[in-house]
Scaffold this motif. Sequence first.
Motif, PDB file in Angstrom:
ATOM      1  N   PHE A  43      71.205  34.771 -48.931  1.00  0.00           N
ATOM      2  CA  PHE A  43      70.479  33.736 -49.662  1.00  0.00           C
ATOM      3  C   PHE A  43      70.126  34.213 -51.076  1.00  0.00           C
ATOM      4  N   ILE A  44      69.705  35.467 -51.174  1.00  0.00           N
ATOM      5  CA  ILE A  44      69.296  36.014 -52.470  1.00  0.00           C
ATOM      6  C   ILE A  44      70.471  36.055 -53.445  1.00  0.00           C
TER       7      ILE A  44
ATOM      8  N   VAL B  68      78.941  26.411 -47.270  1.00  0.00           N
ATOM      9  CA  VAL B  68      78.831  25.482 -46.140  1.00  0.00           C
ATOM     10  C   VAL B  68      79.755  25.921 -45.003  1.00  0.00           C
ATOM     11  N   LEU B  69      80.970  26.359 -45.339  1.00  0.00           N
ATOM     12  CA  LEU B  69      81.936  26.765 -44.317  1.00  0.00           C
ATOM     13  C   LEU B  69      81.480  27.997 -43.540  1.00  0.00           C
ATOM     14  N   VAL B  70      80.844  28.940 -44.244  1.00  0.00           N
ATOM     15  CA  VAL B  70      80.413  30.170 -43.555  1.00  0.00           C
ATOM     16  C   VAL B  70      78.993  30.034 -43.003  1.00  0.00           C
ATOM     17  N   SER B  71      78.348  28.877 -43.215  1.00  0.00           N
ATOM     18  CA  SER B  71      76.955  28.718 -42.789  1.00  0.00           C
ATOM     19  C   SER B  71      76.744  28.957 -41.294  1.00  0.00           C
ATOM     20  N   PRO B  72      77.693  28.573 -40.410  1.00  0.00           N
ATOM     21  CA  PRO B  72      77.464  28.892 -38.992  1.00  0.00           C
ATOM     22  C   PRO B  72      77.348  30.389 -38.731  1.00  0.00           C
ATOM     23  N   LEU B  73      78.141  31.192 -39.444  1.00  0.00           N
ATOM     24  CA  LEU B  73      78.061  32.643 -39.274  1.00  0.00           C
ATOM     25  C   LEU B  73      76.726  33.184 -39.778  1.00  0.00           C
ATOM     26  N   VAL B  74      76.291  32.660 -40.928  1.00  0.00           N
ATOM     27  CA  VAL B  74      75.010  33.115 -41.474  1.00  0.00           C
ATOM     28  C   VAL B  74      73.869  32.689 -40.560  1.00  0.00           C
ATOM     29  N   LYS B  75      73.968  31.493 -40.009  1.00  0.00           N
ATOM     30  CA  LYS B  75      72.928  31.021 -39.098  1.00  0.00           C
ATOM     31  C   LYS B  75      72.807  31.936 -37.887  1.00  0.00           C
ATOM     32  N   LYS B  76      73.943  32.438 -37.396  1.00  0.00           N
ATOM     33  CA  LYS B  76      73.899  33.380 -36.270  1.00  0.00           C
ATOM     34  C   LYS B  76      73.135  34.640 -36.644  1.00  0.00           C
ATOM     35  N   LEU B  77      73.296  35.083 -37.910  1.00  0.00           N
ATOM     36  CA  LEU B  77      72.575  36.281 -38.350  1.00  0.00           C
ATOM     37  C   LEU B  77      71.068  36.052 -38.385  1.00  0.00           C
ATOM     38  N   MET B  78      70.640  34.802 -38.495  1.00  0.00           N
ATOM     39  CA  MET B  78      69.211  34.499 -38.568  1.00  0.00           C
ATOM     40  C   MET B  78      68.518  34.664 -37.209  1.00  0.00           C
TER      41      MET B  78
ATOM     42  N   LEU C 121      66.204  20.671 -54.698  1.00  0.00           N
ATOM     43  CA  LEU C 121      65.435  20.363 -53.493  1.00  0.00           C
ATOM     44  C   LEU C 121      66.152  20.801 -52.219  1.00  0.00           C
ATOM     45  N   CYS C 122      67.481  20.897 -52.269  1.00  0.00           N
ATOM     46  CA  CYS C 122      68.233  21.398 -51.114  1.00  0.00           C
ATOM     47  C   CYS C 122      68.211  22.913 -51.022  1.00  0.00           C
ATOM     48  N   LEU C 123      68.086  23.583 -52.163  1.00  0.00           N
ATOM     49  CA  LEU C 123      68.226  25.040 -52.175  1.00  0.00           C
ATOM     50  C   LEU C 123      66.917  25.794 -52.338  1.00  0.00           C
ATOM     51  N   SER C 124      66.119  25.397 -53.301  1.00  0.00           N
ATOM     52  CA  SER C 124      64.987  26.225 -53.697  1.00  0.00           C
ATOM     53  C   SER C 124      63.901  26.346 -52.631  1.00  0.00           C
ATOM     54  N   PRO C 125      63.244  25.245 -52.211  1.00  0.00           N
ATOM     55  CA  PRO C 125      62.196  25.398 -51.190  1.00  0.00           C
ATOM     56  C   PRO C 125      62.743  25.852 -49.852  1.00  0.00           C
ATOM     57  N   VAL C 126      63.995  25.479 -49.569  1.00  0.00           N
ATOM     58  CA  VAL C 126      64.620  25.875 -48.311  1.00  0.00           C
ATOM     59  C   VAL C 126      64.816  27.387 -48.259  1.00  0.00           C
TER      60      VAL C 126
ATOM     61  N   PRO D 279      71.516  27.788 -44.517  1.00  0.00           N
ATOM     62  CA  PRO D 279      72.620  28.103 -45.429  1.00  0.00           C
ATOM     63  C   PRO D 279      73.443  26.875 -45.801  1.00  0.00           C
ATOM     64  N   ALA D 280      73.584  25.921 -44.883  1.00  0.00           N
ATOM     65  CA  ALA D 280      74.327  24.695 -45.210  1.00  0.00           C
ATOM     66  C   ALA D 280      73.597  23.893 -46.280  1.00  0.00           C
ATOM     67  N   LYS D 281      72.270  23.793 -46.167  1.00  0.00           N
ATOM     68  CA  LYS D 281      71.486  23.091 -47.194  1.00  0.00           C
ATOM     69  C   LYS D 281      71.666  23.766 -48.560  1.00  0.00           C
ATOM     70  N   MET D 282      71.640  25.090 -48.566  1.00  0.00           N
ATOM     71  CA  MET D 282      71.770  25.808 -49.824  1.00  0.00           C
ATOM     72  C   MET D 282      73.160  25.614 -50.416  1.00  0.00           C
ATOM     73  N   GLY D 283      74.171  25.582 -49.563  1.00  0.00           N
ATOM     74  CA  GLY D 283      75.514  25.288 -50.038  1.00  0.00           C
ATOM     75  C   GLY D 283      75.598  23.899 -50.647  1.00  0.00           C
ATOM     76  N   LEU D 284      74.966  22.918 -49.988  1.00  0.00           N
ATOM     77  CA  LEU D 284      74.938  21.558 -50.521  1.00  0.00           C
ATOM     78  C   LEU D 284      74.211  21.511 -51.862  1.00  0.00           C
ATOM     79  N   GLY D 285      73.180  22.323 -52.001  1.00  0.00           N
ATOM     80  CA  GLY D 285      72.458  22.380 -53.269  1.00  0.00           C
ATOM     81  C   GLY D 285      73.340  22.871 -54.398  1.00  0.00           C
ATOM     82  N   ILE D 286      74.138  23.907 -54.124  1.00  0.00           N
ATOM     83  CA  ILE D 286      75.040  24.435 -55.155  1.00  0.00           C
ATOM     84  C   ILE D 286      76.133  23.420 -55.481  1.00  0.00           C
ATOM     85  N   ILE D 287      76.633  22.721 -54.471  1.00  0.00           N
ATOM     86  CA  ILE D 287      77.639  21.678 -54.713  1.00  0.00           C
ATOM     87  C   ILE D 287      77.081  20.607 -55.651  1.00  0.00           C
ATOM     88  N   GLN D 288      75.851  20.175 -55.400  1.00  0.00           N
ATOM     89  CA  GLN D 288      75.256  19.145 -56.248  1.00  0.00           C
ATOM     90  C   GLN D 288      75.022  19.647 -57.666  1.00  0.00           C
TER      91      GLN D 288
END
Length: 559
Positions: A317-318, A513-523, A437-442, A385-394
């Motif tokens: 995330f950082i 967004v594509l790798v978000s499931p892997l990152v979510k597992k790390l959480m 709003l998708c990336l920062s507070p999340v 991680p998916a929300k943060m990916g969506l934030g970067i896309i926007q």
Amino acid sequence: MKDMALWNEGDWIAAIASVILAIFLIAGLAAVSRRGEEVIGHPKGLVILFFAEMWERFSYYGMRALLTLYLVKHWLYSDGSANLIYGAYTSLVYITPVLGGWLADRYLGQRKAVLFGAVLLTLGHFCMAFEGDGSGYQNDPTLNVFWLALSLIIVGSGFLKANISVIVGQLYPRTDIRRDSAYTIFYIGINVGAAAGTIIAGYLGETIGWAYGFGAAGIGMLLGLIVFIMGKPLLKGRGEPPVPERLRTNVAGIKLEWFLYLVGLAGVVVIWALIQFQEAVGWILLASGVALLAYVLKESAKLDKDARERVYAMIFFILLMPVFWGLFEQAGGSVNLFTDRYVDKGGVPTSLFQSINPIYIILLGPVFAGLWQFLARRGIEPSTPAKMGLGIIQMGLAFVVLVWGANNFSSANEAGVLLLPVLFIFLFYLLSTTGELCLSPVGLSAVNRLSVTHMASLMMAAFFFGTAGGNYVAGFLGSIMGEGEEGEMTREAALNVYWSMGLVAIGIGVLVVLVSPLVKKLMHLDTLRDDNVSDDLEGLPQAGLSEQEAGFHPATRPQ
């Protein structure tokens, strides 16, 4: 004063902002004047913090809206140099609260730290009103006062920005259900101040004179300081030093408290020297970032498997922070200059367009908070991680739409300059705000939630270090839109860089967004327990920076 019959759009916008600000002030005065310990179900201390922070944001964003324009038009810096100065300044503003928060937690307490920071900020903003003779940075020694102003604001922000948010949390017991609504009220103050400061100080600076704009920012900060001093009894002893007796011990022949203030003033001197060498700031950030990452990895090796992998997720995330903020902070740098020269503004001063973001935040922040809850109840909420990916896309789409509009809908003015319809600037800020709003507070909430207690402040510091790096990246990217650091930004070069920025950001966002499931597992959310996270902001001083300005208090209990 101009006859109202002759007012243009900019005059009306500034007048409306002033009326709204006056309404808030009258309402606040009425609130604290009422009998009783509470108002609208909250301690009166929240009202004091609301208005103190509102005025601080008024001054900071009012000055930010003018800074790049001031560097180019008054001090006659090249576009590239102005962007680098802007990037170095904003990056240091995000670094110093790490030290200011640590000093407050360990020695000063939040109230004294905020008070000292407010004094420095007031002095800094008033120093910005010294313009010199207008002959440019190479000939006018008043430039040293300008560097002093930036240094005072940077160090003052370090003592104030994070710690005032901590006091908000301290007004409530640990289990008080009013906490989240308190931070929502607090964020309204933040964004009202940001919008009003941008409009009023920007209007005065561009239409009457730079000194008037920066002077208005200084007056705003002075009012914030007065509010905070007069409102001390309403804080009910919150934010006081952890061990008051320690501050009275002697260090080098003086009391520790005054020694710490001298350390702060010494920091002003160090920053005064450092801010004049913007490239050095970049190298220092890089070296410090690598060292901080190495230290985080070293500490994570001591943790059990699940906690260690959560650290890896947080590092992911950082590392996204420089990508997003490097693009987002173009708003105060290159996009500010682009708007000034290549947008059909309809008589509205350039700096006023930076108020669009905080206004969108006020309008859309609650919508996004409700959206995530709505999706969560139906089991379809995107992962962090998916929300943060969506934030970067926007954020990438914001630049793509801007370039598309410039290439297809621009029209030439009387001088033959192609001007972009102002609608596309509103669309740019809309997409960058929804991305924020998708990336920062999340991201902020995730770091707060995933950190083990003894590494919470360290991880939050690393999170904002990434944000600081993004601010410096923003300045660097802005400097390459002409002929390098010494060149002037051209319309064609800016659009080419914006297009590349947009496509690269969209690509990175899709990958995230594509790798978000892997990152979510790390959480390892399935094994996360309440005792792994903090129940309030005590010891998390970095949780009060601009990421929280999106209007979300960091989640303290896993759902």
